[in-house]
Every structure is written in structure tokens, then in C-alpha cells.
Design a protein around this motif. Structure first.
Motif, PDB file in Angstrom:
ATOM      1  N   GLN A 264       0.869  -1.171  -0.048  1.00  0.00           N
ATOM      2  CA  GLN A 264       0.137   0.167  -0.054  1.00  0.00           C
ATOM      3  C   GLN A 264       0.878   1.165   0.086  1.00  0.00           C
ATOM      4  O   GLN A 264       0.447   2.255  -0.590  1.00  0.00           O
ATOM      5  N   MET A 265       1.817   1.283   0.527  1.00  0.00           N
ATOM      6  CA  MET A 265       2.921   2.310   0.845  1.00  0.00           C
ATOM      7  C   MET A 265       3.450   2.546  -0.636  1.00  0.00           C
ATOM      8  O   MET A 265       3.576   3.651  -1.109  1.00  0.00           O
ATOM      9  N   ALA A 266       3.828   1.461  -1.272  1.00  0.00           N
ATOM     10  CA  ALA A 266       4.490   1.727  -2.692  1.00  0.00           C
ATOM     11  C   ALA A 266       3.479   2.157  -3.587  1.00  0.00           C
ATOM     12  O   ALA A 266       3.846   2.813  -4.426  1.00  0.00           O
ATOM     13  N   LYS A 267       2.361   1.784  -3.532  1.00  0.00           N
ATOM     14  CA  LYS A 267       1.075   2.261  -4.156  1.00  0.00           C
ATOM     15  C   LYS A 267       0.874   3.758  -4.125  1.00  0.00           C
ATOM     16  O   LYS A 267       0.786   4.604  -4.923  1.00  0.00           O
ATOM     17  N   THR A 268       1.002   4.011  -2.664  1.00  0.00           N
ATOM     18  CA  THR A 268       0.596   5.714  -2.304  1.00  0.00           C
ATOM     19  C   THR A 268       1.665   6.385  -2.879  1.00  0.00           C
ATOM     20  O   THR A 268       1.244   7.615  -3.576  1.00  0.00           O
ATOM     21  N   TYR A 269       2.823   6.027  -2.940  1.00  0.00           N
ATOM     22  CA  TYR A 269       4.132   6.935  -3.286  1.00  0.00           C
ATOM     23  C   TYR A 269       4.493   6.404  -4.806  1.00  0.00           C
ATOM     24  O   TYR A 269       5.614   7.098  -5.226  1.00  0.00           O
ATOM     25  N   ALA A 270       3.772   5.732  -5.251  1.00  0.00           N
ATOM     26  CA  ALA A 270       3.938   5.320  -6.802  1.00  0.00           C
ATOM     27  C   ALA A 270       5.647   4.962  -6.975  1.00  0.00           C
ATOM     28  O   ALA A 270       6.112   5.598  -8.020  1.00  0.00           O
ATOM     29  N   ILE A 271       6.086   4.200  -6.274  1.00  0.00           N
ATOM     30  CA  ILE A 271       7.632   3.460  -6.195  1.00  0.00           C
ATOM     31  C   ILE A 271       7.470   2.684  -7.501  1.00  0.00           C
ATOM     32  O   ILE A 271       6.986   1.484  -7.562  1.00  0.00           O
ATOM     33  N   PRO A 272       8.391   3.122  -8.441  1.00  0.00           N
ATOM     34  CA  PRO A 272       8.697   2.307  -9.572  1.00  0.00           C
ATOM     35  C   PRO A 272       9.317   0.950  -9.458  1.00  0.00           C
ATOM     36  O   PRO A 272      10.051   0.802  -8.768  1.00  0.00           O
ATOM     37  N   GLY A 273       8.726  -0.087 -10.085  1.00  0.00           N
ATOM     38  CA  GLY A 273       9.263  -1.152 -10.126  1.00  0.00           C
ATOM     39  C   GLY A 273       9.251  -2.226  -8.928  1.00  0.00           C
ATOM     40  O   GLY A 273       9.802  -3.146  -8.559  1.00  0.00           O
ATOM     41  N   TYR A 274       8.270  -1.801  -8.277  1.00  0.00           N
ATOM     42  CA  TYR A 274       7.934  -2.332  -6.938  1.00  0.00           C
ATOM     43  C   TYR A 274       7.514  -3.862  -7.083  1.00  0.00           C
ATOM     44  O   TYR A 274       7.896  -4.838  -6.463  1.00  0.00           O
ATOM     45  N   GLN A 275       6.317  -4.013  -7.962  1.00  0.00           N
ATOM     46  CA  GLN A 275       5.923  -5.444  -8.290  1.00  0.00           C
ATOM     47  C   GLN A 275       6.951  -6.319  -9.098  1.00  0.00           C
ATOM     48  O   GLN A 275       7.060  -7.580  -8.769  1.00  0.00           O
ATOM     49  N   GLU A 276       7.648  -5.595  -9.755  1.00  0.00           N
ATOM     50  CA  GLU A 276       8.750  -6.374 -10.522  1.00  0.00           C
ATOM     51  C   GLU A 276       9.714  -6.968  -9.450  1.00  0.00           C
ATOM     52  O   GLU A 276      10.262  -8.128  -9.574  1.00  0.00           O
ATOM     53  N   LEU A 277      10.056  -6.068  -8.390  1.00  0.00           N
ATOM     54  CA  LEU A 277      10.939  -6.489  -7.246  1.00  0.00           C
ATOM     55  C   LEU A 277      10.365  -7.751  -6.497  1.00  0.00           C
ATOM     56  O   LEU A 277      11.126  -8.790  -6.187  1.00  0.00           O
ATOM     57  N   ILE A 278       9.033  -7.646  -6.340  1.00  0.00           N
ATOM     58  CA  ILE A 278       8.491  -8.859  -5.683  1.00  0.00           C
ATOM     59  C   ILE A 278       8.518  -9.973  -6.646  1.00  0.00           C
ATOM     60  O   ILE A 278       8.650 -11.146  -6.087  1.00  0.00           O
ATOM     61  N   ASP A 279       8.319  -9.805  -7.986  1.00  0.00           N
ATOM     62  CA  ASP A 279       8.273 -11.023  -8.909  1.00  0.00           C
ATOM     63  C   ASP A 279       9.460 -11.702  -9.128  1.00  0.00           C
ATOM     64  O   ASP A 279       9.828 -12.640  -9.022  1.00  0.00           O
ATOM     65  N   PHE A 280      10.467 -10.697  -8.847  1.00  0.00           N
ATOM     66  CA  PHE A 280      12.022 -11.209  -9.035  1.00  0.00           C
ATOM     67  C   PHE A 280      12.283 -12.258  -7.729  1.00  0.00           C
ATOM     68  O   PHE A 280      12.801 -13.234  -8.019  1.00  0.00           O
ATOM     69  N   TYR A 281      11.824 -11.811  -6.554  1.00  0.00           N
ATOM     70  CA  TYR A 281      12.357 -12.488  -5.522  1.00  0.00           C
ATOM     71  C   TYR A 281      11.613 -13.926  -5.468  1.00  0.00           C
ATOM     72  O   TYR A 281      11.913 -15.069  -5.123  1.00  0.00           O
ATOM     73  N   ARG A 282      10.207 -13.734  -6.160  1.00  0.00           N
ATOM     74  CA  ARG A 282       9.216 -15.091  -5.996  1.00  0.00           C
ATOM     75  C   ARG A 282      10.024 -15.940  -6.933  1.00  0.00           C
ATOM     76  O   ARG A 282       9.847 -17.157  -6.626  1.00  0.00           O
ATOM     77  N   ARG A 283      10.632 -15.616  -8.167  1.00  0.00           N
ATOM     78  CA  ARG A 283      10.781 -16.354  -9.276  1.00  0.00           C
ATOM     79  C   ARG A 283      12.051 -17.093  -8.548  1.00  0.00           C
ATOM     80  O   ARG A 283      12.148 -18.557  -9.122  1.00  0.00           O
ATOM     81  N   ILE A 284      12.987 -16.497  -7.893  1.00  0.00           N
ATOM     82  CA  ILE A 284      14.323 -17.228  -7.415  1.00  0.00           C
ATOM     83  C   ILE A 284      13.709 -18.186  -6.492  1.00  0.00           C
ATOM     84  O   ILE A 284      14.183 -19.372  -6.519  1.00  0.00           O
ATOM     85  N   SER A 285      12.859 -17.704  -5.506  1.00  0.00           N
ATOM     86  CA  SER A 285      12.182 -18.734  -5.045  1.00  0.00           C
ATOM     87  C   SER A 285      11.556 -19.792  -5.313  1.00  0.00           C
ATOM     88  O   SER A 285      11.876 -21.219  -4.816  1.00  0.00           O
ATOM     89  N   ASP A 286      10.760 -19.753  -6.597  1.00  0.00           N
ATOM     90  CA  ASP A 286      10.133 -20.991  -7.045  1.00  0.00           C
ATOM     91  C   ASP A 286      11.207 -21.988  -7.593  1.00  0.00           C
ATOM     92  O   ASP A 286      10.992 -23.044  -7.628  1.00  0.00           O
ATOM     93  N   LEU A 287      12.380 -21.065  -8.372  1.00  0.00           N
ATOM     94  CA  LEU A 287      13.330 -21.973  -8.770  1.00  0.00           C
ATOM     95  C   LEU A 287      13.828 -23.007  -8.072  1.00  0.00           C
ATOM     96  O   LEU A 287      14.232 -24.165  -8.083  1.00  0.00           O
TER      97      LEU A 287
END
Length: 364
Positions: A264-287
Motif C-alpha cells: 500500500q505504501m508503494a502504491k501511495t508513493y508510486a514507487i517504480p518497479g515495486y511489483q517487479e521486485l516482488i516477482d524477482f524474488y518470487r521467481r528465485i524462490s520458485d526455482l
């Protein structure tokens, strides 16, 4: 070798250890028929305090805006809100007219009788009376059976750390470190070894779970959209052969708890690349989890790069609101991708084959 979807599911179904084997208890949440009675809707416009309760449209009970006693209120979770890795708050609190009697892992408890409820918690008593009076029963006096639970197993683990697993298109697991959340249409998992909570949370959020429905079918379990404890007990549990792999997966889970808490904080402040950061760590964990469960053939160079960069202190940083931690996680991602050996990492043809099969068959 061609890895078919059926062969992958068979491979997973033959893993001997299950979630039940490593758990103190795997249990269902609030029974659905009790859900509507004590789930209190909170008005975001008029209520400034978490204990401020307004009418609940599901019960059609009209209640004046007032404050139910905080001692009886617990945060409420259901599958309507995505709760991967971390418990996301909803607009509901849950009124629980019980007293929890001790601080053990498995608790003793007692229901609060109507007269005591009327004296000590008059607002809660009033709400229950209004629900009672609008029911079709001829009895007008409130009795404890009106607000008790036929299945009280979830009460034993109030205030006990647990994983809460709900189903919203796919499994989503959140680590409730305080154990205070009440949930319905979901399953609670209390592990025997607390050290495993982050690793198991990551596994329950991984792509491996998409094969569960077929594993359940193989074992003769009736297909249902609702998740229950008997189904989840059969979840296969595998651990990495290398301790460092388990440590990396657990640490990534802590990263993802922090990142999902700050959405929510990231959405409020429009932090760029936030979801991509989550996806990056999820992908590593999945592998890493896929390699643990099926292939055991990960490029050692990749594991070395990850172990050099994915580290965490022993403190509870995942529950911090410090924005500098976000900057740190962005730097870790950058360091991994910019490592001279990262581009040289190779996956075996077998590993690539499995990835392709899982994606094309809808399991991944």
C-alpha cells in the motif's frame, strides 16, 4: 527424457513426508455457519478505531455505531484479500466471546457465559442479543449455545504463531507471527519446529501447489473449491539437500513478507518497479523449490551468487516500516543481476524441460 505433467504429479505424490508429519496441528478455521454471526463490519468512513462496529449487511442486523470491547475483537482474514506471505488486514474484526486461559502452544479456553458477558462486555452482549432477537427461535434469552462453535479446534491456537492458508484462484499462505488472526474458509498450520515457518510459507506459495488438485484426485479426495485441513495435510514436504538452499529460501520469504506488507505504501508513493521486485524474488524462490522437489540439478554458480547476496539479520526486519530496507532489497537484486557469473549460469536440459512442461500444462 520428456517430463509429462502426469509424471511430474506422480513424482510429487510419491514424496513420503507430508505437512501433517512436521506439524503439531493442521486445522480448519471458523465454521462457515458461525462466520456471519460474529464478523463485524467496520465502516471506513465513520469509524476511526478498530473496535468501532457498524451494521453487518450479511446479518441484516442494524447496530448503532458503537465500540465493541477490544478484549473480544480479533483481526479477521478471508480469501477475498490476497494474503501471500503476509497477513493483509481486511475491513472486518471478529468478535470472539471466549477467554483464552494460558500461553501454551495449544491453549485452554472457556466460553464466556451470558450473565458474565452482560456484566463485563455489555456492548458485545447487546450485539449478540440483537442477532438473537431477529432469529426465528421462540426463546428470547441469550444462551451460550447461540454464540458457541460446534468445532472449536481453532480456539486452541489463538495467539499461537501459525501459517494461514486460504484459496483465491490458487493457494496463498501467510505467516501470522503473533497468531492473533481469525480466519474462515482456510486452514491453520502450527509447525513442530518454529525455525521452519519461513521455508514452509515459501513452499506453500510456490508453483508446486498447482499440482495439488491432481494429487488429491489420485488419493480419492473429492474435488471442491473450498480448502480444508484433510486436503492440506497431504501436501508433500521436501527439504533441500544443501542447508544453504533452505536458508536462502527462508530469507527470500522474509523479503517477501516485508515487500507485501509495504504494497500500500508503494502504491501511495508510486514507487517504480515495486511489483517487479516482488516477482524477482518470487521467481528465485520458485526455482530453488522446484529444484528441491524435482530436479536437484541447479547450476552451482547460481547458488553461489545467491548465497553471497541474499542475507538477512536475525532481527525482525520483515515487520519494519523502514523505507531503507526497500532500497537494500533493490540493491541486492541489482547485485545479483550484475554479477559477472550470473549470465554464465546454465540450466540442464532436464530442468528446462520440466519448466516448459509445467508452463504449457497449466501446472506452473
Amino acid at each position: 527424457m520428456f517430463w509429462s505433467k502426469e509424471y511430474i504429479v506422480e513424482r510429487l505424490s510419491k514424496i513420503p513426508r507430508t505437512l501433517e508429519d512436521i506439524s503439531i496441528e493442521v486445522f480448519d478455521g471458523v465454521p462457515p455457519k458461525n462466520d456471519f454471526l460474529q464478523k463485524a463490519g467496520l465502516s471506513r468512513e465513520n469509524c476511526t478505531d478498530a473496535s468501532c462496529v457498524c451494521s453487518d449487511s450479511y446479518t441484516n442486523v442494524s447496530i448503532e455505531q458503537t465500540s465493541i470491547e477490544k478484549e473480544l475483537l480479533y483481526p479477521y482474514v478471508d480469501g477475498s484479500v490476497s494474503s501471500e506471505f503476509t497477513v493483509q488486514s481486511t475491513q472486518y474484526q471478529f468478535m470472539l466471546p471466549y477467554e483464552i486461559l494460558d500461553n501454551n502452544i495449544s491453549k485452554e479456553y472457556r466460553i464466556i457465559q451470558p450473565e458474565e458477558l452482560k456484566t463485563k462486555f455489555p456492548v458485545a452482549y447487546k450485539q449478540l442479543m440483537e442477532v438473537r432477537q431477529q432469529s426465528e427461535t421462540e426463546e428470547q434469552e441469550l444462551v451460550s449455545a447461540d454464540y458457541s462453535f460446534e468445532n472449536e479446534s481453532f480456539l486452541r491456537y489463538i495467539n499461537t504463531p501459525k501459517i494461514i492458508v486460504t484459496r483465491n484462484f490458487h493457494l496463498q499462505a501467510s505467516y501470522d507471527s503473533t497468531g492473533k488472526h481469525i480466519f474462515a474458509n482456510g486452514v491453520g498450520v502450527v509447525l513442530g519446529d518454529p525455525i521452519l515457518y519461513h521455508y514452509i510459507t515459501a513452499v506453500l506459495n510456490s508453483s508446486i501447489t498447482r499440482a495439488l488438485s491432481e494429487i488429491w484426485s489420485r488419493e480419492g479426495m473429492q474435488h471442491t473449491s473450498n480448502l480444508n485441513s484433510q486436503m492440506l495435510k497431504r501436501f508433500p514436504i521436501a527439504f533441500p539437500k544443501k542447508e544453504i538452499t533452505e536458508s536462502i529460501i527462508s530469507t527470500i520469504a522474509r523479503y517477501l513478507i516485508y515487500l507485501n506488507r509495504q504494497k500500500q505504501m508503494a502504491k501511495t508513493y508510486a514507487i517504480p518497479g515495486y511489483q517487479e521486485l516482488i516477482d524477482f524474488y518470487r521467481r528465485i524462490s520458485d526455482l530453488l523449490i522446484l529444484d528441491t522437489y524435482i530436479t536437484n540439478d541447479l547450476d552451482p554458480k547460481l547458488l553461489e551468487i545467491l548465497s553471497e547476496n541474499i542475507t538477512a539479520s536475525d532481527g525482525g526486519f520483515e515487520y519494519s516500516d523502514d523505507i531503507n530496507l526497500l532500497i537494500g532489497l533493490q540493491e541486492i537484486k541489482k547485485n545479483i543481476l550484475n554479477s559477472p557469473d550470473f549470465g554464465k549460469c546454465r540450466f540442464s536440459s532436464e530442468f528446462t524441460n520440466i519448466l516448459a512442461t509445467l508452463k504449457n500444462s497449466g501446472v506452473w
